[in-house]
Design a protein around this motif. Structure first.
Motif, PDB file in Angstrom:
ATOM      1  N   LEU A  17     -10.908  -7.423  -8.836  1.00 41.80           N
ATOM      2  CA  LEU A  17     -10.006  -8.484  -8.385  1.00 41.80           C
ATOM      3  C   LEU A  17      -8.621  -7.938  -8.071  1.00 41.80           C
ATOM      4  O   LEU A  17      -7.892  -8.530  -7.287  1.00 41.80           O
ATOM      5  N   GLY A  18      -8.244  -6.803  -8.664  1.00 40.98           N
ATOM      6  CA  GLY A  18      -6.912  -6.273  -8.384  1.00 40.98           C
ATOM      7  C   GLY A  18      -6.552  -5.139  -9.315  1.00 40.98           C
ATOM      8  O   GLY A  18      -7.409  -4.636 -10.059  1.00 40.98           O
ATOM      9  N   HIS A  19      -5.289  -4.761  -9.285  1.00 41.79           N
ATOM     10  CA  HIS A  19      -4.830  -3.572 -10.004  1.00 41.79           C
ATOM     11  C   HIS A  19      -3.335  -3.703 -10.271  1.00 41.79           C
ATOM     12  O   HIS A  19      -2.645  -4.486  -9.613  1.00 41.79           O
ATOM     13  N   HIS A  20      -2.844  -2.909 -11.221  1.00 39.37           N
ATOM     14  CA  HIS A  20      -1.393  -2.820 -11.400  1.00 39.37           C
ATOM     15  C   HIS A  20      -0.783  -2.184 -10.160  1.00 39.37           C
ATOM     16  O   HIS A  20      -1.432  -1.382  -9.475  1.00 39.37           O
TER      17      HIS A  20
ATOM     18  N   VAL B 136       0.341   2.613  -5.676  1.00 39.64           N
ATOM     19  CA  VAL B 136      -0.193   1.287  -5.328  1.00 39.64           C
ATOM     20  C   VAL B 136      -1.254   0.874  -6.362  1.00 39.64           C
ATOM     21  O   VAL B 136      -1.327  -0.303  -6.744  1.00 39.64           O
ATOM     22  N   HIS B 137      -2.041   1.831  -6.840  1.00 38.51           N
ATOM     23  CA  HIS B 137      -2.912   1.575  -8.005  1.00 38.51           C
ATOM     24  C   HIS B 137      -2.194   2.266  -9.154  1.00 38.51           C
ATOM     25  O   HIS B 137      -2.356   3.458  -9.375  1.00 38.51           O
TER      26      HIS B 137
ATOM     27  N   VAL C 114      -3.825  -9.682  -6.780  1.00 47.61           N
ATOM     28  CA  VAL C 114      -5.021 -10.537  -6.871  1.00 47.61           C
ATOM     29  C   VAL C 114      -5.606 -10.566  -5.461  1.00 47.61           C
ATOM     30  O   VAL C 114      -4.959 -11.064  -4.535  1.00 47.61           O
ATOM     31  N   GLU C 115      -6.792  -9.991  -5.289  1.00 49.00           N
ATOM     32  CA  GLU C 115      -7.307  -9.741  -3.947  1.00 49.00           C
ATOM     33  C   GLU C 115      -8.823  -9.919  -3.817  1.00 49.00           C
ATOM     34  O   GLU C 115      -9.556  -8.961  -3.546  1.00 49.00           O
TER      35      GLU C 115
ATOM     36  N   GLU D 161      -4.751 -10.859  -0.293  1.00 48.63           N
ATOM     37  CA  GLU D 161      -4.174 -10.087  -1.403  1.00 48.63           C
ATOM     38  C   GLU D 161      -2.693 -10.393  -1.568  1.00 48.63           C
ATOM     39  O   GLU D 161      -1.907 -10.232  -0.635  1.00 48.63           O
ATOM     40  N   ASP D 162      -2.342 -10.838  -2.777  1.00 50.88           N
ATOM     41  CA  ASP D 162      -0.940 -11.101  -3.110  1.00 50.88           C
ATOM     42  C   ASP D 162      -0.508 -10.249  -4.294  1.00 50.88           C
ATOM     43  O   ASP D 162      -1.347  -9.810  -5.095  1.00 50.88           O
TER      44      ASP D 162
END
Ligand code: GLY
Ligand code: MN
Ligand code: MN
Length: 375
Positions: A233-236, A241-242, A287-288, A329-330
């Motif tokens: 769903l997403g990452h820090h 970027v990750h 959140v993507e 993605e936000d």
């Protein structure tokens, strides 16, 4: 610096020196009679744990990167009906970012139209937009070494979604993203938002008839959602970027397990892992959710495997293949009361309005796009 290190080693009877790798030995820079005890295991988790929480200044810089990217995304929407190739979209996006002071991107922009949107890391960005229905653009600028990461998927014409199927898939991803964002806040386990996303995608694709099965529990248990929602769903997000490696963000939770073969490969990036710390104010994460119709993955892998094939209705799937891929993605800041969505790029109905208004614009004197500064 060697003097300070020697001084510190003399004061510290344990003579501990924290390094990341073997080749970071101090032997060539300090007195060789001093023998430090190298610890190669503690520094990375400590660095990662501190990187996960952003202070006020870091948040300000991230906000700036996001603001510039958001203006560039909005400009693309405004101009999209007059652009002819993915390369033109890519070029205009960079033009706006650079004009607003960001020379660097957090990662190479992904500009995928039609079926190109079904590849997660499509970087060619050189296809014609002619005859394509949707474009998926994943692009984020960097500001003073801090990143942003934004994806928008949108139609290429002024009159809205190119098909009922495209509108349905967008609505499903949009609702999934909204509900996942709404549950975020301090003390939340991010993985629970991922499980909600997985369930919503499974339910939605069952409802549309692309999946088949007794009920959503059976579909979820089969793992077939991965065929169309193949990432976490997403990452820090922060300096990278990750931002941090998943294995090092560990809470000491007795129920936490390392990723093993039986785990879902989508649970790899913190905080979308079993061992990730619970959300805290100061974390910035993406959140993507996304749904993709990748010809190779679906036709050569999942539909060829009887375990998965029985949950996919190939005939219905065929009607949706032209959608390509939809990801939204936000970038979200966790606050003490919940969260703040830092992303200003339009999405949903506002996004369609910007495209429609842009198609009517002459881009002449009165057009303010590309002229707005960012403070
Ligand atoms: N743009 C890379 C990612 O979304 O994770
Ligand atoms: Mn991302
Ligand atoms: Mn992205």
């Amino acid at each position: 610096m060697p003097d300070e290190i020697e001084h510190w080693l003399r004061l510290n009877p344990q003579k501990e020196v924290y390094v990341l790798r073997e080749d970071q030995s101090l032997k060539d820079i300090i007195n060789p009679t001093i023998q430090p005890n190298y610890d190669m295991h503690s520094l990375l988790p400590a660095l990662n744990a501190s990187r996960v929480l952003k202070d006020h200044d870091e948040i300000a810089v991230i906000r700036k990167a996001i603001n510039v990217s958001s203006i560039a995304h909005r400009t693309i929407l405004h101009h999209i009906t007059s652009l002819k190739t993915e390369a033109e979209v890519h070029a205009l996006y960079l033009d706006v970012c650079i004009a607003h002071g960001t020379q660097l991107q957090a990662y190479p922009p992904i500009v995928g139209s039609g079926s190109n949107a079904s590849f997660l890391h499509y970087f060619d960005n050189n296809d014609s937009l002619k005859g394509k229905g949707l474009l998926c653009m994943d692009a984020g600028a960097e500001w003073e070494c801090y990143t942003s990461d934004i994806t928008r998927t949108f139609p290429l014409t002024a009159d809205g979604w190119p098909s009922k199927e495209a509108a349905e898939i967008y609505a499903l991803v949009e609702e999934t993203q909204e509900r996942c964002i709404a549950m975020l806040g301090p003390g939340v386990r991010y993985l629970d938002a991922f499980f909600l996303a997985d369930r919503m995608v499974a339910e939605g694709l069952l409802r549309l008839g692309i999946f088949r099965g007794e009920d959503v529990e059976e579909v979820l248990k089969s793992g077939v959602t991965r065929a169309m929602f193949p990432h976490g769903l997403g990452h820090h997000m922060g300096l990278d970027v990750h931002d941090v490696r998943s294995i090092s963000v560990f809470q000491g939770n007795p129920q936490a397990r390392r990723l093993d073969d039986k785990d879902d490969f989508r649970m790899q990036h913190a905080p979308c892992t079993k061992e990730a710390v619970l959300l805290e104010p100061g974390m910035v994460l993406t959140v993507e959710p996304g749904i993709y119709f990748n010809e190779f993955a679906l036709k050569k892998l999942y539909l060829k495997d009887p375990h998965f094939a029985k949950y996919i209705d190939e005939k219905v799937l065929e009607r949706y293949m032209h959608v390509g891929g939809v990801r939204i993605e936000d970038d979200i800041l966790i606050t003490k009361d919940g969260y703040e969505n830092l992303t200003l790029a339009p999405k949903g109905k506002e996004m369609l309005d910007v495209i429609r208004d842009g198609a009517k614009c002459t881009h002449g004197e009165g057009c303010s796009f590309r002229a707005n500064g960012v403070d």
